[in-house]
Structures are given as structure tokens and as C-alpha cells.
Design a protein around this motif. Structure first.
Motif, mmCIF file in Angstrom:
data_model
loop_
_atom_site.group_PDB
_atom_site.id
_atom_site.type_symbol
_atom_site.label_atom_id
_atom_site.label_comp_id
_atom_site.label_asym_id
_atom_site.label_seq_id
_atom_site.Cartn_x
_atom_site.Cartn_y
_atom_site.Cartn_z
ATOM 1 N N PHE A 1 0.835 -1.207 0.000
ATOM 2 C CA PHE A 1 0.000 0.000 0.000
ATOM 3 C C PHE A 1 0.870 1.258 0.000
ATOM 4 O O PHE A 1 0.605 2.213 -0.750
ATOM 5 C CB PHE A 1 -0.909 -0.009 1.232
ATOM 6 C CG PHE A 1 -1.652 1.285 1.441
ATOM 7 C CD1 PHE A 1 -2.766 1.589 0.675
ATOM 8 C CD2 PHE A 1 -1.225 2.202 2.397
ATOM 9 C CE1 PHE A 1 -3.442 2.794 0.854
ATOM 10 C CE2 PHE A 1 -1.898 3.398 2.585
ATOM 11 C CZ PHE A 1 -3.008 3.691 1.803
ATOM 12 N N LYS B 1 1.223 4.371 -2.672
ATOM 13 C CA LYS B 1 1.211 5.779 -2.255
ATOM 14 C C LYS B 1 2.421 6.521 -2.823
ATOM 15 O O LYS B 1 2.306 7.655 -3.290
ATOM 16 C CB LYS B 1 1.205 5.866 -0.723
ATOM 17 C CG LYS B 1 1.266 7.287 -0.170
ATOM 18 C CD LYS B 1 1.189 7.283 1.358
ATOM 19 C CE LYS B 1 1.482 8.666 1.933
ATOM 20 N NZ LYS B 1 0.495 9.671 1.512
ATOM 21 N N LEU C 1 1.959 7.144 -6.665
ATOM 22 C CA LEU C 1 1.023 8.239 -6.916
ATOM 23 C C LEU C 1 1.642 9.586 -6.549
ATOM 24 O O LEU C 1 1.471 10.580 -7.264
ATOM 25 C CB LEU C 1 -0.272 8.015 -6.123
ATOM 26 C CG LEU C 1 -1.121 6.811 -6.554
ATOM 27 C CD1 LEU C 1 -2.334 6.657 -5.643
ATOM 28 C CD2 LEU C 1 -1.563 6.970 -8.007
ATOM 29 N N GLN C 2 2.371 9.602 -5.433
ATOM 30 C CA GLN C 2 3.016 10.842 -5.003
ATOM 31 C C GLN C 2 4.058 11.299 -6.026
ATOM 32 O O GLN C 2 4.125 12.481 -6.384
ATOM 33 C CB GLN C 2 3.677 10.628 -3.643
ATOM 34 C CG GLN C 2 4.384 11.855 -3.085
ATOM 35 C CD GLN C 2 5.038 11.549 -1.742
ATOM 36 O OE1 GLN C 2 4.596 10.656 -1.012
ATOM 37 N NE2 GLN C 2 6.081 12.290 -1.414
ATOM 38 N N GLU D 1 -3.315 11.876 -4.951
ATOM 39 C CA GLU D 1 -2.421 11.376 -3.913
ATOM 40 C C GLU D 1 -3.243 10.764 -2.787
ATOM 41 O O GLU D 1 -4.415 11.115 -2.591
ATOM 42 C CB GLU D 1 -1.559 12.509 -3.354
ATOM 43 C CG GLU D 1 -0.553 13.074 -4.333
ATOM 44 C CD GLU D 1 0.357 14.092 -3.677
ATOM 45 O OE1 GLU D 1 1.483 13.731 -3.288
ATOM 46 O OE2 GLU D 1 -0.076 15.260 -3.558
ATOM 47 N N ILE D 2 -2.653 9.850 -2.080
ATOM 48 C CA ILE D 2 -3.316 9.233 -0.929
ATOM 49 C C ILE D 2 -3.012 10.067 0.309
ATOM 50 O O ILE D 2 -1.843 10.205 0.684
ATOM 51 C CB ILE D 2 -2.831 7.789 -0.721
ATOM 52 C CG1 ILE D 2 -3.162 6.935 -1.952
ATOM 53 C CG2 ILE D 2 -3.459 7.176 0.538
ATOM 54 C CD1 ILE D 2 -2.652 5.501 -1.864
ATOM 55 N N SER E 1 -2.497 11.350 4.161
ATOM 56 C CA SER E 1 -1.888 10.677 5.315
ATOM 57 C C SER E 1 -2.937 10.087 6.250
ATOM 58 O O SER E 1 -2.719 9.039 6.865
ATOM 59 C CB SER E 1 -0.997 11.657 6.079
ATOM 60 O OG SER E 1 0.098 12.046 5.285
ATOM 61 N N LEU F 1 -5.801 8.757 5.471
ATOM 62 C CA LEU F 1 -6.241 7.475 4.921
ATOM 63 C C LEU F 1 -5.163 6.424 5.133
ATOM 64 O O LEU F 1 -5.460 5.264 5.449
ATOM 65 C CB LEU F 1 -6.555 7.625 3.434
ATOM 66 C CG LEU F 1 -6.945 6.337 2.694
ATOM 67 C CD1 LEU F 1 -8.172 5.693 3.328
ATOM 68 C CD2 LEU F 1 -7.187 6.625 1.210
ATOM 69 N N SER F 2 -3.893 6.812 4.961
ATOM 70 C CA SER F 2 -2.786 5.883 5.202
ATOM 71 C C SER F 2 -2.805 5.386 6.638
ATOM 72 O O SER F 2 -2.611 4.194 6.907
ATOM 73 C CB SER F 2 -1.447 6.564 4.911
ATOM 74 O OG SER F 2 -1.380 7.004 3.572
ATOM 75 N N VAL G 1 -5.590 2.827 7.068
ATOM 76 C CA VAL G 1 -5.258 1.536 6.445
ATOM 77 C C VAL G 1 -4.279 0.755 7.315
ATOM 78 O O VAL G 1 -4.448 -0.455 7.534
ATOM 79 C CB VAL G 1 -4.658 1.761 5.038
ATOM 80 C CG1 VAL G 1 -4.069 0.449 4.491
ATOM 81 C CG2 VAL G 1 -5.719 2.291 4.088
#
Length: 317
Positions: A264, A268, A271-272, A284-285, A287, A289-290, A293
Motif C-alpha cells: 500500500f 502511495k 502516486l506521489q 495522492e493518498i 496521510s 487514509l494511510s 489503512v
């Protein structure tokens, strides 16, 4: 980058130094650390990390606080792999339980220094060459593949490069001499097996930094965030080891969870990197949401491990 006041860096430094001093004084006499003592120390280290995170929230802001919390929890979860290696090293060198904390204390000091150097270098490289994030993502994807396929490379303490170099620089005797790292033998200064154990632990941490550093840089590229979160995760490693000693085999699904987390974080990172080098239209995902997860995956991994005991090993002769 966050606007971190210099005094907060000083608060962090003083907190770490005082904490280490208190820990050293509390364990100045070698003894076997039991479950209750380990639980109290572990709770203390976790409480200290959370308290510092609260200060980050209040002083630097919510975004920084979320990044710190995410990075700390990520490093804390990845450090579980270190515990298995600690157990392997202690078993290989037959380290008496009373001396294990002393060894881990020095291991933590070395890890604080080396992680700081690696993270500073990583932040500098990312600032100048953002595309390197694709390389970091590839490292994490490869680690995920090895973990999920059960192809993680074994760590042989006796063949560790650090241990072999140590034996070339200074003679190491076969017998322990209490908690001492050096003794006099025939008028010469020689090392004890405890010194070789410290070298093996430092070497193991360097290996784990290959995954740890890219992973935390996916959460934040701010040196303050990535280093303080790493430091507080590392500080609690010793207590966590003694707390879980003998129970590590029970968490047999945790490695799967860690593999999923690394995968995961790799996504990230991709995408970043794409957002910053290809197009800002690439999402971007966040933080937060990170963080969610990581919490969910860890919780499920631990819960499944507890509900489904590991299969009994059978001897095949």
C-alpha cells in the motif's frame, strides 16, 4: 516542509537523552526482564511517543500531527520484524537473558545514529530528485512480493558482514565474561561474544532500513517528522521485545499484514511521485487514509493470528 521551531527540536533531543539516561539507570544492574516490567516500560514508551505527537499537533499543526502519527505507527509495525531477528541473534549466540537488555540498549543508540543519517540523506535526495520515489516504490513492491510469497531472505548472524569485519579487527573470545564487552586476555584486549552480538544487531538494522526509510518517506519528506517518528519507534523496541518474547510465533499472520502495508505504501509512493513529476491531476493518498489503512491491517492481522493458532510443526524423518 513544515515550519518546525528550533525549540521543538531541542525538546525532542532532551526528551530522548533523558529517556535513555533513565532507562540506563533503571537497568544498570543486569537482570532478567519479566513480563510485568516489560509491559510497564512498553506502555511508558508508547505514552511518551503519543504525548510528543500531541505536542506536534499543537505546535506544528494537524497535518504534521497526522503525518507523525502515521509514520510512527508504520515504523512501529515494521519494527516487529526486528524482534524476530533479535530472537534469532540471541539464540544463535546463546546470549544469557540477563544481558540482552544491555545489548539492545547499544543497538538502539546505533540505530538512532544510522537512521538519522539515512533519513537525512533520503530527504535530501527526494528534495532534489523527486523521481527517485519510483525507485523507493519498486523496493517496497519487491519486499511485498518476497513477504507474501514467503521468500524473505534469512539472516545468518554468524555470517553477517559486520560480525566478520569485527573478528578481523579485534579478537573475539568464545566465552561470556558477565556483562562486559571487552576483557584482558594474556595482556591483550579482546572482545566477548556480547560485542559480536551488538555488531550483528546493528547489521540487521541496516538491512531493515532498506524497507523502513523508503516507507516513511512516503508519509512525509519532512526530516523532523520522519526522524522523530523513527526515534520513538526505535526507543520502544527493547521493551516490546521482552514483552512479546516467547509469543512471536503466535503472530504468524502479522508478516502478511506487513507485506500488505508495504505494498500500500508503495502505491502511495508511485502516486506521489507521479503527482509531482508527471501531472498534478494524479491523485495522492492522504496521510489520514494511510493511517486508517495501517491501523485496520495491523488489527486484522493480529486478530486473525490470535483466532487461528499456527499449525503444529511435525518432524519428517
Amino acid at each position: 516542509m513544515h515550519d518546525v521551531p528550533f525549540w521543538l527540536w531541542m525538546v525532542f533531543a532532551v526528551t530522548v537523552v533523558v529517556s535513555l539516561a533513565v532507562d540506563l539507570l533503571a537497568h544498570r544492574t543486569a537482570h532478567v526482564i519479566g513480563f510485568r516490567e516489560a509491559a510497564l516500560w512498553s506502555a511508558g514508551w508508547i505514552g511518551l511517543a503519543i504525548a510528543f505527537g500531541g505536542v506536534v499537533f499543537l505546535v506544528v499543526g494537524m497535518d504534521a500531527g497526522v503525518e507523525y502519527t502515521t509514520a510512527w505507527l508504520l515504523e512501529k509495525s515494521l519494527s516487529v520484524d526486528n524482534l524476530f531477528v533479535f530472537a534469532l541473534i540471541f539464540g544463535y549466540f546463546k546470549v544469557p537473558r540477563a544481558y540482552q537488555h544491555r545489548v539492545l540498549f547499544l543497538g538502539v543508540l546505533g540505530a538512532l545514529v544510522f537512521r538519522g543519517l539515512f533519513l537525512a540523506a533520503g530527504v535530501a535526495v527526494v528534495d532534489r530528485f523527486t523521481a527517485v520515489l519510483f525507485v523507493f516504490a519498486a523496493i517496497l513492491f519487491y519486499s511485498t512480493y518476497k513477504i507474501l510469497k514467503g521468500e524473505e531472505e534469512g539472516f545468518d548472524p554468524g555470517k553477517s558482514l559486520a560480525v566478520r569485519l569485527l573478528r578481523k579487527v579485534i579478537p573475539v573470545q568464545d566465552d561470556y565474561a558477565g556483562p562486559h564487552f571487552f576483557v584482558r586476555e594474556a595482556g591483550k584486549r579482546v572482545g566477548t561474544p556480547l560485542l559480536a552480538v551488538v555488531a550483528a544487531i546493528e547489521a540487521a538494522d541496516l538491512v531493515f532500513a532498506v524497507d523502513s526509510v523508503p516507507a516513511v518517506l512516503a508519509v512525509s519528506s519532512d526530516l523532523f517528522i520522519v526522524y522523530t517518528s523513527n526515534a520513538f519507534a526505535i526507543l520502544g523496541l527493547r521493551a516490546l521485545y521482552f514483552l512479546l518474547a516467547g509469543l512471536l510465533d503466535r503472530f504468524h499472520y502479522l508478516s502478511v499484514g506487513l507485506g500488505l502495508i508495504l505494498g500500500f505504501i508503495g502505491v502511495k509512493l508511485v502516486l506521489q511521485a507521479a503527482h509531482e513529476t508527471i501531472s498534478t491531476a494524479v491523485p495522492e493518498i492522504p496521510s489520514l487514509l494511510s493511517l486508517a489503512v495501517i491501523v485496520v491491517v495491523l488489527s486484522v492481522s493480529i486478530a486473525v493470528s490470535m483466532m487461528r493458532p499456527p499449525p503444529q510443526k511435525t518432524d519428517q524423518n
